[in-house]
Design an enzyme around this catalytic site. Structure first.
Site, mmCIF file in Angstrom:
data_model
loop_
_atom_site.group_PDB
_atom_site.id
_atom_site.type_symbol
_atom_site.label_atom_id
_atom_site.label_comp_id
_atom_site.label_asym_id
_atom_site.label_seq_id
_atom_site.Cartn_x
_atom_site.Cartn_y
_atom_site.Cartn_z
ATOM 1 N N ASP A 1 3.532 7.326 -9.596
ATOM 2 C CA ASP A 1 2.739 6.154 -9.226
ATOM 3 C C ASP A 1 1.394 6.294 -9.927
ATOM 4 O OD1 ASP A 1 1.729 3.920 -7.703
ATOM 5 O OD2 ASP A 1 0.757 5.368 -6.390
ATOM 6 N N ASP B 1 -2.081 4.344 -8.945
ATOM 7 C CA ASP B 1 -3.279 4.293 -8.103
ATOM 8 C C ASP B 1 -3.220 5.321 -6.978
ATOM 9 O OD1 ASP B 1 -4.666 1.892 -9.275
ATOM 10 O OD2 ASP B 1 -2.723 1.019 -8.795
ATOM 11 N N ASP C 1 1.576 8.083 -3.372
ATOM 12 C CA ASP C 1 0.678 8.266 -2.234
ATOM 13 C C ASP C 1 1.033 7.398 -1.036
ATOM 14 O OD1 ASP C 1 -1.776 5.853 -2.136
ATOM 15 O OD2 ASP C 1 -0.362 5.905 -3.786
#
Length: 441
Positions: free
Chosen positions: A16, A18, A312
């Site tokens: 991922d 961000d 996250d």
């Protein structure tokens, strides 16, 4: 003996973007995200202008793992069995007696649905990432306003929050300088985005040089992705990745069937025709994990290439990649960095156990009040249960493992290991300070 996990055993390593590869300056980004939503709510939907002013201590409210009960206007912290550990009505702390009066000492009514990770619904919303958290504070303050004398008491503000999110994050907003968020980040990226440590850049190159296939899968649109990656990784960032997928619309990328979410090519950051299949590496938009996996089979020459994905968000990244695609998963959880508060103060992160204006307690462990003459009991939170159930290992940052050899063997979470097994470099300190039993899942 604990089961082991090694990156060396994976042919494909996905990331991922961000809050995973790209780290943000949380104080600045939280204020910007809050302001982006609040400006819209006040100017376009007529909410109280007081929402635009945020006192410094108010940021203590932002805590990953909270659930908004939209029917009651309450924010809940849940135990692993679904009982309510702590709660607030708007920003107002609820006492143990008020919690019992509202919810009883039993499983929260929407818990079965939510624990199946359908964590977005018309009745509740689970906050599990830093892009969402400032919105939790805004929603709580809106509830406070609706409770004022003469105000409407019906908590029907969520549709306006969705409109605020769409207003600021719609696909064309970056190119059109639309809304509050993108124009500000474009004009001052260094204020909000951290540069990637050299150790992580070298680690990515080492993965690539060792023959690993590297993926970047982000729900950010391609133009924003490019800005972030150039600032974080450098102008040659695309050389690191075999496949880049933007506007992936996770978790749908993992959960939806191919004809519902085809890949699209890009031209000058504009999406082009839909593809019936993915036949070569490159930069794509939208898509699905099924067609991606078929491409990975060709690229690796293996019938079942082993994939690990770093992310996250429990909802969008970890659960979805684990549940729908059977990928190994590495959760990036900054709360593991010494059990710190979710949005740091201007000076530094303070220990989570510090009693601030809002006392949400540890992300991992809490106590549930006993009945009369019964001692309080230490319990794992629902967020903690999700970590051990759906992630292979959990780390505070990629930097924490960047200097390890690629064949390093991590203890992994598994059904027959301790609930603390998969945390690296060490379990959360709240497990130790609470005397939490090291139970298996």
């Amino acid at each position: 003996m604990a089961q082991l996990f090694s990156l060396a055993d994976c042919e494909v390593i996905g990331f991922d973007l961000d809050h995973t590869l790209c780290r943000y300056n949380l104080v600045e980004s939280a204020r910007l995200i809050y302001d982006s939503f609040a400006q819209y709510m006040v100017k376009e939907r007529g909410y109280d202008k007081e929402l635009l002013n945020v006192s410094p201590e108010s940021w203590d409210f932002c805590c990953k793992g909270l659930v908004l009960d939209m029917e009651e206007g309450n924010f809940l912290k849940l135990a692993e069995d679904g009982t309510v550990l702590r709660a607030s009505h708007g920003t107002k702390h609820m006492t143990s007696e008020e919690i019992v009066e509202t919810y009883g000492r039993r499983e929260w009514r929407h818990f079965k649905t939510m624990s199946g990770m359908v964590s977005r619904s018309a009745k509740y919303y689970a906050y599990d990432n830093y892009f969402d958290l400032p919105g939790a504070l805004l929603c709580a303050r809106i509830v406070d306003g609706l409770n004022k004398p003469g105000s409407r008491r019906k908590y029907d503000f969520w549709k306006d929050m969705v409109a605020a999110i769409q207003h600021n994050y719609k696909t064309s907003a970056f190119k059109e300088n639309y809304g509050t968020y993108f124009p500000e980040v474009k004009s001052n990226p260094g204020k909000y985005i951290q540069c990637c440590p050299d150790s992580v850049k070298k680690w990515l190159r080492k993965l690539k040089d060792s023959g690993k296939i590297l993926l970047l899968i982000t729900s950010s649109h391609s133009d924003y992705c490019r800005l972030i990656c150039e600032h974080t990784l450098g102008n040659d960032f695309a050389d690191l990745f075999d496949v880049v997928i933007t506007n992936a619309l996770k978790p749908g990328f993992f959960s939806q069937i191919p004809n519902q979410r085809p890949f699209r090519t890009l031209e000058n950051d504009e999406e082009q025709e839909a593809l019936l299949a993915l036949d070569k590496p490159g930069w794509y938009s939208q898509g699905n994990s099924t067609h991606l996996y078929e491409l990975l089979k060709k690229m690796t020459g293996r019938l079942e290439p082993k994939v690990v994905y770093f992310g996250d968000s429990m909802h969008s990244d970890i659960f979805s990649a684990h549940h729908y695609s059977n990928w190994e998963t590495v959760l990036i959880l900054e709360e593991l960095q010494g059990d710190h508060v979710m949005v740091p103060t201007e000076t530094e992160s303070e220990p989570l156990e510090k009693k601030g204006k809002y006392e949400w307690g540890s992300f991992f462990v809490d106590t549930i009040s006993g009945k009369e003459d019964v001692e309080d009991t230490s319990v794992n939170t629902w967020s903690c249960k999700c970590v051990s159930s759906y992630s292979t290992i959990t780390i505070p940052s990629i930097e924490a493992i960047a200097d390890l050899p690629l064949d390093y063997k991590f203890n992994r979470f598994s059904s027959n290991s301790s609930i603390t097994a998969g945390y690296y470099p060490k379990p959360p300190r709240s497990f130790l300070s609470s005397g939490e039993p090291m139970t298996t899942k």
